[in-house]
Design an enzyme around this catalytic site. Structure first.
Site, short mmCIF file in Angstrom:
data_model
loop_
_atom_site.label_atom_id
_atom_site.label_comp_id
_atom_site.label_asym_id
_atom_site.label_seq_id
_atom_site.Cartn_x
_atom_site.Cartn_y
_atom_site.Cartn_z
N LYS A 17 0.84 -1.20 0.00
CA LYS A 17 0.00 0.00 0.00
C LYS A 17 0.88 1.25 0.00
O LYS A 17 1.86 1.32 0.73
CB LYS A 17 -0.90 0.01 1.23
CG LYS A 17 -2.03 -1.01 1.20
CD LYS A 17 -2.89 -0.89 2.45
CE LYS A 17 -4.05 -1.89 2.42
NZ LYS A 17 -4.88 -1.83 3.63
N GLU A 76 -19.75 -9.12 7.57
CA GLU A 76 -20.87 -8.51 8.30
C GLU A 76 -21.84 -9.54 8.85
O GLU A 76 -22.37 -9.37 9.95
CB GLU A 76 -21.61 -7.53 7.39
CG GLU A 76 -20.79 -6.31 6.97
CD GLU A 76 -19.93 -6.54 5.75
OE1 GLU A 76 -19.25 -5.59 5.32
OE2 GLU A 76 -19.92 -7.68 5.22
N ARG A 124 -25.92 -6.21 4.52
CA ARG A 124 -25.34 -7.52 4.20
C ARG A 124 -25.58 -8.53 5.33
O ARG A 124 -25.43 -9.72 5.12
CB ARG A 124 -23.84 -7.37 3.92
CG ARG A 124 -23.52 -6.27 2.94
CD ARG A 124 -22.06 -6.26 2.58
NE ARG A 124 -21.82 -7.02 1.36
CZ ARG A 124 -20.62 -7.29 0.87
NH1 ARG A 124 -19.54 -6.88 1.50
NH2 ARG A 124 -20.50 -7.97 -0.24
#
Length: 641
Positions: free
Chosen positions: A287, A373, A401
């Site tokens: 990243k 989730e 979700r």
């Protein structure tokens, strides 16, 4: 509107992947450098996701160089890593409009480009989508390649493993020709990345290895050595590469390889492009790659606002108003200190949900379950069964979700789980995929469930405390960003359960405000001399207050930053109908359409939910003055007087 940065010479010549594929291999490293600098310069002018996109520069180049896009399908997951892809596919100049009203999205959108094959604002969907595309190509007799690019965070989502389980299963439809690329920018697997591993990746992705393996299988298949050879192969590969689990799913695993090394990526992708059946390529990226500040602090550079790349992110010179997320984070720590039963849960949104300090202070009571989730909700239910008090910090859009789990595992069993719903209402730059437009509607229809809609920072803290002390599931919804700036009191006081409050007494029109739109409602009411009620609860609705206002006013106006269909305004209408009270009602809220990205204040204004829009809607419906609402007979008496 910000101007796009000036691209360097090579990048300036790339208006489509076809231009990219005309370049020589020796030119691609220079292009990667130019593209990375363009991403950095562009995002610094507009704001947006940075760290993840600096890490996918070489991958984006390699994919469009090897595959014939858009005929070949590439699905990006999560979509916020797709900026280099957008730049290479004809949207370089449009990057100046990123996440702005009328501009391009920060995520792939099918309506935006033929190269955006699937919209991916929520994570963990790419493998399922790519499998669907691969099987569709087979059924239609089309020769095309389908690639899913999934991050290591997105791979924690259960849906990704459901897709892997299906992808490697040779049912009647046969095995699909699909490639899954794991973009791994977090796992500590740097030792295998090097010359030896590059060689192994090329070897295992090449035709010679595949042919040799199949030939050996055919020779040994009917001998006692077959099972031994099979186990030896898997264990030998497992000692070198961590791919055994993906092989067990039925995918041919290759990697890990350096995702910033084009000399590894391109030949490996070329081999895998020609391979049959489900393939899995594991690449390692960093990243923020190429920008030292983002490499050192990828979290803060994940989604920065505008900044000077030469200086980096700077601390604000003035103390801003606390955001609702910060209010929640402080409340969570205070409530945890007061009650040892509290357990905090987040599905991979520690920073976004304001739980950094809670993790530091209460590490044994903090759980980041990954992008899962559904598991987060049922995990909370299990905790609640044992007498603990779980608080699930989750974005409104992401709770969608876990809706089945909320109904069957929490509400049906009447378990005391608190859902702290961040990003309720419009979210601005992240657009329709992240807007919390539906939570009131999808929650208030569930038995045993309550929904609180605090109007400001102080009331949010009190609402959370109130929810925590209930013996059933409760959701507290609050928006992104800061509120009215109301001072927060340190104590953990509760709100009177199920009761709203009158904030302004006026004549003839009563505005029933749910949530932070209370403040523009008060502003509009000053112009109209209207009554304003801060309703506080979408469920249980303060029926007594609704009926009292209905019987003492000539019209009601409901106001919410959520969908009108099935929302809090609908609850008011249901109450009036049940009691046989007939009164004109105007329901104001989000329209029945997906609201695009843009400045939040501008979006609210476009939806007619700022003070001017509320006043305008009331005047258009009921007339220019309060007098226009008076019954005809009363109008005549007033005129005669």
């Amino acid at each position: 509107m910000p101007q796009p940065p000036v691209p360097a010479a090579l990048l300036a010549s790339i208006d489509s992947p076809a231009d990219l594929r005309r370049l020589g291999r020796s030119q691609l490293s220079t292009l990667a450098d130019e593209l990375r600098q363009f991403v950095l310069d562009s995002v610094s002018r507009t704001g947006g996701h940075l760290s993840s996109n600096l890490g996918t520069v070489e991958l984006s180049i390699a994919l469009h160089y090897v595959y014939s896009t858009p005929h070949d399908r590439i699905v990006w997951d999560v979509g916020h890593q797709s900026y280099p892809h957008k730049i290479l596919t004809g949207r370089r100049e449009a990057m100046a409009t990123l996440k702005q009203l009328g501009g391009i999205s920060g995520f792939p959108r099918r309506a935006e480009s033929d190269y955006d094959t699937f919209g991916t604002g929520h994570s963990s969907t790419s493998i399922s989508a790519a499998l669907g595309m691969a099987h569709a190509a087979r059924l239609k007799g089309e020769q095309r390649h389908c690639v899913a690019v999934i991050g290591d965070g997105a791979l924690t989502g259960g849906m990704a493993f459901e897709a892997l389980n299906h992808g490697g299963f040779a049912g009647g439809a046969g095995l699909p020709d699909v490639l899954v690329i794991l973009n791994d920018n977090d796992m500590s697997i740097s030792p295998p990345v090097g010359a030896l591993n590059r060689y192994l990746a090329r070897l295992m992705s090449g035709k010679f290895y595949a042919a040799a393996r199949e030939s050996a299988k055919s020779v040994l298949k009917h001998t006692p050595l077959y099972e031994f050879a099979k186990r030896f192969e898997e264990h030998t590969k497992g000692m070198v590469v961590p791919g055994t689990i993906f092989e067990e799913f039925g995918f041919n695993y290759v990697g890990p390889i350096d995702g910033h090394d084009l000399n590894s990526l391109i030949p490996t992708l070329e081999n895998l492009r020609d391979a049959k059946g489900p393939q899995f390529l594991h690449i390692v990226t960093k990243k923020g790659y190429g920008y030292e500040l983002a490499e050192a602090d990828p979290i803060n550079y994940h989604g920065p606002g505008k900044f000077d790349p030469k200086i980096g992110l700077q601390k604000p010179t003035t103390v801003p108003k606390p955001t609702f997320t910060q209010v929640f984070g402080q409340w969570l720590c205070d409530m945890a200190a007061a009650d040892s039963r509290l357990v905090g849960i987040t599905p991979a949104m520690r920073e976004g949900s304001g739980m950094v300090e809670f993790e530091r202070r209460f590490p044994t009571r903090y759980h980041d379950v990954g992008i899962a989730e559904q598991h987060a909700v049922t995990f909370a239910a299990g905790l609640a069964c044992e007498g603990l008090k779980p608080v699930v910090a989750i974005y409104s859009t992401f709770l969608q979700r876990g809706y089945d789990q909320l109904i069957h595992d929490v509400a049906l069993q009447k378990l005391p789980v608190v859902f702290a719903l961040d990003r309720a209402g419009l979210v601005g730059a992240d657009g329709a995929t992240h807007a919390g437009a539906y939570d009131i509607a999808y929650l208030r229809c569930v038995p045993n469930m309550s929904v609180l809609t605090p109007a400001d920072e102080r009331e949010c803290r009190r609402a959370l405390t109130t929810a925590f002390h209930q013996d059933h599931p409760v959701a507290v919804r609050y928006p992104r960003g800061s509120g009215a700036g109301v001072a927060i009191e340190p104590q953990l006081d509760q709100l009177p359960w199920g009761q709203g409050e009158l904030r302004r007494e006026g004549r003839r029109i009563a505005i029933l405000a749910f949530g932070t739109l209370l403040y523009p409602a008060l502003e509009a009411a000053d112009k109209l001399d209207a009554t304003v009620a801060n309703m506080r609860f979408a469920k249980p609705l303060d029926r007594d207050l609704v009926l009292r206002l209905a019987r003492s006013h000539d019209a009601l106006v409901t106001l919410e930053e959520g969908c009108v269909a099935g929302g809090a305004g609908a609850a008011v209408l249901e109450t009036l109908a049940a009691e046989g009270v007939v009164v004109p009602v105007l329901n104001l809220g989000l329209p029945d359409e997906f609201i695009e990205h843009g400045d939040p204040a501008k979006l609210l204004s476009m939806c007619g939910l700022d003070a001017a829009g509320i006043e305008r809607a009331i005047v258009q419906r009921f007339g220019a003055t309060p007098l226009a609402l008076v019954k005809p007979a009363e109008t005549e008496r007033t005129a005669a007087a």
